[in-house]
Design a protein around this motif. Structure first.
Motif, short mmCIF file in Angstrom:
data_model
loop_
_atom_site.label_atom_id
_atom_site.label_comp_id
_atom_site.label_asym_id
_atom_site.label_seq_id
_atom_site.Cartn_x
_atom_site.Cartn_y
_atom_site.Cartn_z
N ASP A 181 0.98 -1.25 0.12
CA ASP A 181 -0.02 -0.24 0.00
C ASP A 181 0.77 1.13 0.02
OD1 ASP A 181 -2.29 -1.70 0.02
OD2 ASP A 181 -2.37 -1.61 2.24
N LEU A 182 1.96 1.41 0.61
CA LEU A 182 2.81 2.57 0.71
C LEU A 182 3.49 2.74 -0.47
CD1 LEU A 182 4.04 4.79 2.55
CD2 LEU A 182 5.76 3.15 3.36
N GLU A 183 3.76 1.60 -1.38
CA GLU A 183 4.45 1.95 -2.35
C GLU A 183 3.61 3.16 -3.43
OE1 GLU A 183 6.70 -1.04 -4.73
OE2 GLU A 183 5.96 -2.76 -3.19
N THR A 184 2.27 2.80 -3.32
CA THR A 184 1.58 3.73 -4.14
C THR A 184 1.13 5.03 -3.31
OG1 THR A 184 -0.43 2.68 -3.55
CG2 THR A 184 0.74 1.95 -5.44
N ALA A 185 1.44 5.15 -1.99
CA ALA A 185 1.14 6.62 -1.45
C ALA A 185 2.03 7.22 -1.59
CB ALA A 185 1.02 6.23 0.11
N THR A 186 2.13 8.22 -2.87
CA THR A 186 3.31 9.03 -2.76
C THR A 186 2.71 10.67 -2.99
OG1 THR A 186 2.89 8.99 -5.26
CG2 THR A 186 4.30 7.30 -4.44
N GLY A 187 3.75 11.41 -3.28
CA GLY A 187 3.49 12.88 -3.26
C GLY A 187 3.18 13.59 -2.03
N ILE A 188 3.20 15.01 -1.91
CA ILE A 188 3.05 15.66 -0.82
C ILE A 188 1.96 16.72 -1.24
CG2 ILE A 188 4.24 17.74 0.38
CD1 ILE A 188 6.90 16.35 -0.21
N PRO A 189 1.07 16.69 -0.18
CA PRO A 189 -0.48 17.32 -0.67
C PRO A 189 0.05 18.86 -0.82
CG PRO A 189 -0.59 15.89 1.05
CD PRO A 189 0.93 15.68 1.04
N GLY A 190 -0.77 19.54 -1.69
CA GLY A 190 -0.47 21.05 -2.05
C GLY A 190 0.79 21.31 -2.99
N ASN A 191 1.53 20.31 -3.32
CA ASN A 191 2.70 20.38 -4.14
C ASN A 191 2.16 20.09 -5.64
OD1 ASN A 191 4.11 21.62 -2.23
ND2 ASN A 191 5.55 19.80 -2.11
#
Length: 191
Positions: A181-191
């Motif tokens: 699940d973590l492999e696809t949890a990417t990015g920083i919100p608001g960027n």
């Protein structure tokens, strides 16, 4: 009603009238811990552990780098080792791996909540638990991740405290991540 019991090997203990085994308080242990605390503080507290050995005119970048190195030493080095190479088959390396040099958002989530489950790093299978470090503040997390992303032969961009704060604020994960699940949890919100 309280009774005092002297046990030669353990010092003086106080036991309440009920007699429950958990009602002992070992005063000699308390005195010993108090003495060590006073000694630690007299020696400069964290400075005695290398906490504040920077010159007074150190730049904010130098202080951030020192915070990252200290945080790594006290929270990560036991498993991932001083050289970032980990222990093959047990704790994965931090040197030259996509988990470290890739997406900053995923790496922040990994540190906040930890991870379990099988992953392959540098061609080696690992199936262990990465403990969560959500107790660290945003500055500590940003500093240690920047340290890891720029050490051990890595040359990736810095992680900022604002990045950590954004991921932490948007984090809905409760408990440790499953690796898949973590492999696809990417990015920083608001960027």
């Amino acid at each position: 009603m309280r009774a005092t019991l002297t046990v030669p090997s353990r010092g003086t203990q106080t036991r309440n009238a009920v007699g429950s085994p958990d009602s002992y308080s070992d005063h000699s242990m308390f005195r010993l811990l108090s003495a060590f605390t006073l000694l630690f503080l007299a020696m400069g507290g964290l400075a005695a552990c290398g906490g504040d050995d920077l010159p007074a005119d150190a730049t904010p970048e130098q202080r951030f780098a020192a915070l990252g190195a200290r945080t790594y030493t006290s929270n990560c080095q036991t498993c991932h080792q001083a050289d970032g190479l980990g222990r093959e088959g047990v704790y994965p390396p931090l040197a030259g791996t996509e988990w470290v040099t890739g997406d900053e958002g995923r790496l922040i989530r990994l540190l906040l909540n930890g991870m379990r489950g099988p992953i392959t790093v540098a061609g080696v299978e690992y199936n262990n638990i990465m403990t969560p470090h959500g107790q660290l503040n945003d500055d500590q997390i940003a500093a240690v991740l920047t340290h890891v992303r720029s050490s051990f032969g890595n040359a990736s961009s810095a992680v900022t405290p604002d990045d950590v704060a954004a991921v932490r604020a948007a984090n809905t994960q409760r408990g440790i991540w499953q690796a898949a699940d973590l492999e696809t949890a990417t990015g920083i919100p608001g960027n």
